[in-house]
Structure formats: structure tokens, C-alpha cells
Design a protein around this motif. Structure first.
Motif, PDB file in Angstrom:
ATOM      1  N   TYR A   1      -3.840   6.406   0.730  1.00 23.36           N
ATOM      2  CA  TYR A   1      -4.721   5.637   1.611  1.00 23.36           C
ATOM      3  C   TYR A   1      -3.962   5.283   2.874  1.00 23.36           C
ATOM      4  O   TYR A   1      -2.833   4.795   2.811  1.00 23.36           O
ATOM      5  CB  TYR A   1      -5.198   4.358   0.910  1.00 23.36           C
ATOM      6  CG  TYR A   1      -6.114   4.656  -0.250  1.00 23.36           C
ATOM      7  CD1 TYR A   1      -7.459   4.894  -0.039  1.00 23.36           C
ATOM      8  CD2 TYR A   1      -5.623   4.733  -1.552  1.00 23.36           C
ATOM      9  CE1 TYR A   1      -8.297   5.205  -1.098  1.00 23.36           C
ATOM     10  CE2 TYR A   1      -6.458   5.032  -2.615  1.00 23.36           C
ATOM     11  CZ  TYR A   1      -7.799   5.269  -2.379  1.00 23.36           C
ATOM     12  OH  TYR A   1      -8.625   5.569  -3.424  1.00 23.36           O
TER      13      TYR A   1
ATOM     14  N   ARG B   1      -5.935   8.989  -3.213  1.00 23.51           N
ATOM     15  CA  ARG B   1      -4.640   8.659  -2.601  1.00 23.51           C
ATOM     16  C   ARG B   1      -4.123   9.848  -1.826  1.00 23.51           C
ATOM     17  O   ARG B   1      -4.409  10.979  -2.196  1.00 23.51           O
ATOM     18  CB  ARG B   1      -3.613   8.274  -3.678  1.00 23.51           C
ATOM     19  CG  ARG B   1      -3.811   6.939  -4.258  1.00 23.51           C
ATOM     20  CD  ARG B   1      -2.652   6.485  -5.108  1.00 23.51           C
ATOM     21  NE  ARG B   1      -2.200   7.488  -6.057  1.00 23.51           N
ATOM     22  CZ  ARG B   1      -0.998   7.532  -6.611  1.00 23.51           C
ATOM     23  NH1 ARG B   1      -0.106   6.634  -6.336  1.00 23.51           N
ATOM     24  NH2 ARG B   1      -0.662   8.462  -7.452  1.00 23.51           N
TER      25      ARG B   1
ATOM     26  N   LEU C   1      -8.753   1.822   1.165  1.00 26.28           N
ATOM     27  CA  LEU C   1      -8.687   1.555  -0.267  1.00 26.28           C
ATOM     28  C   LEU C   1      -9.851   0.661  -0.694  1.00 26.28           C
ATOM     29  O   LEU C   1     -10.515   0.926  -1.706  1.00 26.28           O
ATOM     30  CB  LEU C   1      -7.347   0.896  -0.613  1.00 26.28           C
ATOM     31  CG  LEU C   1      -7.142   0.467  -2.063  1.00 26.28           C
ATOM     32  CD1 LEU C   1      -7.204   1.654  -3.021  1.00 26.28           C
ATOM     33  CD2 LEU C   1      -5.800  -0.255  -2.201  1.00 26.28           C
TER      34      LEU C   1
ATOM     35  N   LEU D   1     -10.147   5.953  -7.694  1.00 23.62           N
ATOM     36  CA  LEU D   1      -9.249   5.447  -6.659  1.00 23.62           C
ATOM     37  C   LEU D   1      -7.993   6.297  -6.574  1.00 23.62           C
ATOM     38  O   LEU D   1      -7.512   6.584  -5.469  1.00 23.62           O
ATOM     39  CB  LEU D   1      -8.893   3.977  -6.906  1.00 23.62           C
ATOM     40  CG  LEU D   1      -9.776   2.977  -6.150  1.00 23.62           C
ATOM     41  CD1 LEU D   1     -11.221   3.030  -6.587  1.00 23.62           C
ATOM     42  CD2 LEU D   1      -9.217   1.584  -6.265  1.00 23.62           C
TER      43      LEU D   1
ATOM     44  N   LEU E   1       0.837  -1.201   0.000  1.00 25.99           N
ATOM     45  CA  LEU E   1       0.000   0.000   0.000  1.00 25.99           C
ATOM     46  C   LEU E   1       0.873   1.253   0.000  1.00 25.99           C
ATOM     47  O   LEU E   1       0.597   2.212  -0.733  1.00 25.99           O
ATOM     48  CB  LEU E   1      -0.938   0.004   1.208  1.00 25.99           C
ATOM     49  CG  LEU E   1      -1.880   1.197   1.309  1.00 25.99           C
ATOM     50  CD1 LEU E   1      -2.782   1.300   0.074  1.00 25.99           C
ATOM     51  CD2 LEU E   1      -2.720   1.104   2.583  1.00 25.99           C
TER      52      LEU E   1
ATOM     53  N   GLN F   1     -13.108   2.634  -0.725  1.00 23.33           N
ATOM     54  CA  GLN F   1     -13.200   3.507  -1.900  1.00 23.33           C
ATOM     55  C   GLN F   1     -13.517   2.682  -3.144  1.00 23.33           C
ATOM     56  O   GLN F   1     -14.314   3.095  -3.984  1.00 23.33           O
ATOM     57  CB  GLN F   1     -11.915   4.308  -2.104  1.00 23.33           C
ATOM     58  CG  GLN F   1     -11.974   5.265  -3.275  1.00 23.33           C
ATOM     59  CD  GLN F   1     -13.073   6.304  -3.148  1.00 23.33           C
ATOM     60  OE1 GLN F   1     -13.284   6.870  -2.077  1.00 23.33           O
ATOM     61  NE2 GLN F   1     -13.793   6.548  -4.219  1.00 23.33           N
ATOM     62  N   SER F   2     -12.906   1.523  -3.274  1.00 19.79           N
ATOM     63  CA  SER F   2     -13.199   0.653  -4.407  1.00 19.79           C
ATOM     64  C   SER F   2     -14.677   0.258  -4.413  1.00 19.79           C
ATOM     65  O   SER F   2     -15.345   0.336  -5.447  1.00 19.79           O
ATOM     66  CB  SER F   2     -12.325  -0.601  -4.360  1.00 19.79           C
ATOM     67  OG  SER F   2     -12.666  -1.484  -5.405  1.00 19.79           O
TER      68      SER F   2
ATOM     69  N   ASN G   1       0.763   4.058  -2.864  1.00 21.56           N
ATOM     70  CA  ASN G   1       0.557   5.471  -2.541  1.00 21.56           C
ATOM     71  C   ASN G   1       1.653   6.355  -3.122  1.00 21.56           C
ATOM     72  O   ASN G   1       1.405   7.490  -3.512  1.00 21.56           O
ATOM     73  CB  ASN G   1       0.490   5.677  -1.024  1.00 21.56           C
ATOM     74  CG  ASN G   1      -0.837   5.282  -0.428  1.00 21.56           C
ATOM     75  OD1 ASN G   1      -1.867   5.275  -1.093  1.00 21.56           O
ATOM     76  ND2 ASN G   1      -0.811   4.932   0.849  1.00 21.56           N
TER      77      ASN G   1
END
Length: 172
Positions: A44, A42, A50, A38, A10, A53-54, A14
């Protein structure tokens, strides 16, 4: 994840420049809208952020966005040559009998004729028989019912793929 630190995958996601991050997301889902939304959120703090948001983005995709996302998926039983992701996800068809593979091809074609797109299911962990039974069950749906099922299945696929992305260890 029990750690309060950002997982390595992640943190790397990012930190990617936008074109590289977009390319990574496009490999996970062919919807440009999904990737754009998405990227817009950023960085996240957590994988959960994440995923949320998806999920929210998936819920708001238009029919055209869903069609674009589905276009990135090969038919069940025919993963893209050289694509380890589709091969891994469709592993349940690997040991299928020639009869089951032929039946699945026939069902895929009938489904595509009815709905205008490939049969989409989160195939991870499913057997060939389970995938066949699902397409048999879903082929009787209305287009509106099927569109919502596809949205849910795409969301599941995206979560699995995002989890793989964020759980990656640092490159050796």
C-alpha cells in the motif's frame, strides 16, 4: 498525514512476510477473507489506500465472513483477559456502576439470544451508558438491519485498528 513518505508502520506492514502479515491482520479482525483480500493488495502506498481496501472488503463480506469477524470480539463489559486492545476499546465500561454492568450483561445475553452473536459496537470513546443505550435501541432491529449495522461497526473498528498499526513508530 501530511508527509508524502510511507509511514513507518505501513512500510513495516508492507514488508512483512505473508504469514506474519496475516497474523497481524488476524489480530485486528478475525475474518480470514478480510485479511486475505488486504494481503492480496499489498504493498500500500498510503494509509488511505489500506483503509479504502479495508472498507471495500468489509462491504463485500458474506454473512459467514461477518460471523467469523464477530467471533473475534468479546462481549461489551467483558474484555478478554490480557487483551489490551479490547480493554482499551471498552474503556467506557471501566467506571460503570455495578448496576450498569449487570444491566449490560443482561442486555448482551438478550441480544445474543435474538441475533445469535455478540453485540458489536465501535466502543472507542463511548461511555457505558452510551453502549447500553445502543444495545437497547438495536435489539429491536430486524436481523437484516442489524447485520448492516454490524458491518458498519466492524468497518469503524477495523479502521481504528489499522490506523494504530500504520502510525506505529519504529521499534526501539
Amino acid at each position: 498525514m501530511t508527509s508524502s513518505t510511507t509511514p513507518g508502520g505501513l512500510a513495516r506492514f508492507n514488508a512483512l512476510e505473508e504469514p506474519a502479515a496475516h497474523a497481524v491482520l488476524h489480530e485486528l479482525c478475525a475474518s480470514r477473507t478480510w485479511a486475505h483480500r488486504l494481503l492480496a493488495r499489498r504493498p500500500y502506498a498510503t494509509a488511505g489506500d489500506l483503509f479504502a481496501q479495508s472498507d471495500a472488503t468489509m462491504a463485500g463480506l458474506t454473512d459467514a465472513d461477518l460471523a467469523e469477524a464477530m467471533a473475534g470480539h468479546p462481549p461489551i463489559g467483558r474484555p478478554r483477559p490480557g487483551d489490551p486492545t479490547s480493554s482499551r476499546e471498552q474503556r467506557g465500561m471501566d467506571g460503570a456502576s455495578p448496576e450498569l454492568k449487570a444491566e449490560m450483561l443482561e442486555l448482551n445475553l438478550a441480544y445474543q439470544e435474538r441475533f445469535g452473536h455478540v453485540f458489536l459496537i465501535c466502543a472507542t470513546g463511548l461511555t457505558g451508558e452510551q453502549m447500553r443505550d445502543a444495545v437497547k435501541e438495536r435489539i429491536g432491529n430486524t436481523p437484516a438491519q442489524e447485520r448492516e449495522i454490524v458491518r458498519t461497526e466492524l468497518g469503524r473498528i477495523n479502521r481504528i485498528r489499522l490506523a494504530s498499526l500504520v502510525e506505529q513508530d519504529a521499534p526501539a
